[in-house]
Design a protein around this motif. Structure first.
Motif, PDB file in Angstrom:
ATOM      1  N   LEU A   1      -9.057   0.270   2.476  1.00  0.00           N
ATOM      2  CA  LEU A   1      -9.396   1.665   2.191  1.00  0.00           C
ATOM      3  C   LEU A   1      -9.003   2.053   0.768  1.00  0.00           C
ATOM      4  O   LEU A   1      -9.699   2.846   0.124  1.00  0.00           O
ATOM      5  CB  LEU A   1      -8.705   2.580   3.201  1.00  0.00           C
ATOM      6  N   PHE A   2      -7.908   1.514   0.269  1.00  0.00           N
ATOM      7  CA  PHE A   2      -7.499   1.801  -1.113  1.00  0.00           C
ATOM      8  C   PHE A   2      -8.528   1.276  -2.107  1.00  0.00           C
ATOM      9  O   PHE A   2      -8.888   1.964  -3.065  1.00  0.00           O
ATOM     10  CB  PHE A   2      -6.129   1.182  -1.380  1.00  0.00           C
TER      11      PHE A   2
ATOM     12  N   SER B   1     -11.631   3.431  -1.949  1.00  0.00           N
ATOM     13  CA  SER B   1     -11.434   4.740  -2.572  1.00  0.00           C
ATOM     14  C   SER B   1     -11.528   4.689  -4.091  1.00  0.00           C
ATOM     15  O   SER B   1     -11.869   5.695  -4.728  1.00  0.00           O
ATOM     16  CB  SER B   1     -10.071   5.307  -2.156  1.00  0.00           C
TER      17      SER B   1
ATOM     18  N   LEU C   1     -15.311   5.259  -5.034  1.00  0.00           N
ATOM     19  CA  LEU C   1     -16.067   6.375  -4.489  1.00  0.00           C
ATOM     20  C   LEU C   1     -16.306   7.474  -5.506  1.00  0.00           C
ATOM     21  O   LEU C   1     -17.352   8.119  -5.496  1.00  0.00           O
ATOM     22  CB  LEU C   1     -15.331   6.949  -3.272  1.00  0.00           C
TER      23      LEU C   1
ATOM     24  N   VAL D   1      -8.735  11.536 -10.032  1.00  0.00           N
ATOM     25  CA  VAL D   1      -8.760  10.669  -8.854  1.00  0.00           C
ATOM     26  C   VAL D   1      -7.871   9.451  -9.079  1.00  0.00           C
ATOM     27  O   VAL D   1      -7.102   9.042  -8.199  1.00  0.00           O
ATOM     28  CB  VAL D   1     -10.202  10.240  -8.525  1.00  0.00           C
TER      29      VAL D   1
ATOM     30  N   ALA E   1      -4.520   7.968  -7.226  1.00  0.00           N
ATOM     31  CA  ALA E   1      -4.404   6.567  -6.814  1.00  0.00           C
ATOM     32  C   ALA E   1      -3.179   5.905  -7.451  1.00  0.00           C
ATOM     33  O   ALA E   1      -2.495   5.111  -6.795  1.00  0.00           O
ATOM     34  CB  ALA E   1      -5.672   5.807  -7.192  1.00  0.00           C
TER      35      ALA E   1
ATOM     36  N   TYR F   1      -3.561  10.442   1.903  1.00  0.00           N
ATOM     37  CA  TYR F   1      -4.036   9.929   0.612  1.00  0.00           C
ATOM     38  C   TYR F   1      -5.559  10.015   0.513  1.00  0.00           C
ATOM     39  O   TYR F   1      -6.097  10.464  -0.510  1.00  0.00           O
ATOM     40  CB  TYR F   1      -3.572   8.486   0.437  1.00  0.00           C
ATOM     41  N   LEU F   2      -6.260   9.601   1.562  1.00  0.00           N
ATOM     42  CA  LEU F   2      -7.726   9.642   1.539  1.00  0.00           C
ATOM     43  C   LEU F   2      -8.226  11.076   1.439  1.00  0.00           C
ATOM     44  O   LEU F   2      -9.197  11.359   0.719  1.00  0.00           O
ATOM     45  CB  LEU F   2      -8.280   8.974   2.795  1.00  0.00           C
TER      46      LEU F   2
ATOM     47  N   MET G   1      -7.797  12.197  -2.113  1.00  0.00           N
ATOM     48  CA  MET G   1      -8.815  11.582  -2.969  1.00  0.00           C
ATOM     49  C   MET G   1     -10.152  12.298  -2.834  1.00  0.00           C
ATOM     50  O   MET G   1     -10.854  12.549  -3.821  1.00  0.00           O
ATOM     51  CB  MET G   1      -8.958  10.107  -2.615  1.00  0.00           C
ATOM     52  N   ILE G   2     -10.530  12.648  -1.602  1.00  0.00           N
ATOM     53  CA  ILE G   2     -11.813  13.320  -1.379  1.00  0.00           C
ATOM     54  C   ILE G   2     -11.805  14.715  -1.998  1.00  0.00           C
ATOM     55  O   ILE G   2     -12.763  15.123  -2.676  1.00  0.00           O
ATOM     56  CB  ILE G   2     -12.119  13.394   0.128  1.00  0.00           C
TER      57      ILE G   2
END
Length: 268
Positions: free
Chosen positions: A31-32, A35, A38, A44, A48, A255-256, A259-260
């Protein structure tokens, strides 16, 4: 350069990241990496970077050892940056003869360098904090649903684990052979490209022989111990999620979400 490759190496230390379930680390790494591709915003990558720095600190692996793997792919990183600088169309920033550096090219080159660096370091966190045996168990357990469509998950996981384990072994063997050949007068640095390629023959031949010998010894050892594949095998230490694994999943979701939100609201 050979000693700078950290893929497949394990750094033994007691830390919260080491104690996590390997399935958490595998999914988190995947997933990292996703991301990173994306969104295209500096904020962003700041999010990260903060997340990755926190994971590295929690792993208790020295930062110098963690980023040492970047030296092995520095040439690939520079080639990627140069190609993005000169081959991305857009507003001209600098023109050298027929070569143009565009504003979009600089932006793309910086983004690509950050992505590749974070990708390598993030993947190194997983391999440095997970033993090959745990990595095999995590892959087999996490991809167990593929058994329903007759995918040999255990065999695939075993092959990946053996490949990762052989990387540091073969690198060490390469270093030993290279030093032995240099002591006998071999020169691997001077000359043009063709001469350098020819000078690699005394290195590659014994390396291939050593690799095949190790593979044959491993196969004989597995047969002597009665290994016949994954069907019907049980685990001495089955994987079970604990509170710390659930907490890690929660941190990953936060975290996700960050990021979104940042990716959709950041102006640049």
């Amino acid at each position: 350069m050979i000693r700078d490759i950290t893929i497949g190496q394990y750094y033994p230390v007691d830390s919260p990241i080491h104690r996590l379930d390997p399935r958490v680390k595998l999914l988190g790494t995947l997933l990292f990496i996703i991301s990173l591709f994306l969104f295209r915003s500096f904020l962003v990558y700041v999010v990260a970077a903060v997340f990755l720095a926190g994971v590295i600190r929690a792993s208790k692996v020295p930062f110098r050892f963690m980023v040492k793997g970047l030296k092995a792919v520095f040439l690939l990183l520079m080639i990627t940056v140069v190609f993005n600088l000169f081959l991305t169309p857009g507003t001209t920033l600098i023109q050298i003869w027929r070569l143009r550096i565009t504003v979009e090219g600089v932006r793309q080159a910086v983004f690509m360098a950050i992505r590749l660096s974070f990708l390598i370091v993030g993947s190194s966190v997983m391999t440095l904090t997970t033993t090959p045996n745990h990595l095999t168990d995590g892959l087999e357990k996490g991809l167990g649903f593929l058994n329903k469509v007759h995918v040999p998950v255990h065999d695939v996981a075993m092959m990946m684990s053996i490949a990762l384990r052989f990387i540091p072994i073969l690198l060490e063997e390469t270093d030993k052979i290279m030093k032995a050949q240099q002591a006998r007068g071999a020169d691997f640095d001077s000359g043009n490209l063709i001469q350098k390629a020819k000078s690699m023959v005394p290195l590659l031949v014994p390396l291939f022989i050593s690799a095949f010998r190790r593979a044959n010894d491993l196969a004989m050892a597995m047969e002597a111990r009665g290994y016949r594949g994954g069907e019907g095998r049980t685990k001495m230490k089955p994987l079970v999620y604990k509170k710390q694994d659930k907490a890690a999943y929660l941190i990953l979701l936060i975290y996700l979400a960050a990021m979104i939100v940042v990716g959709r609201t950041a102006p640049f």
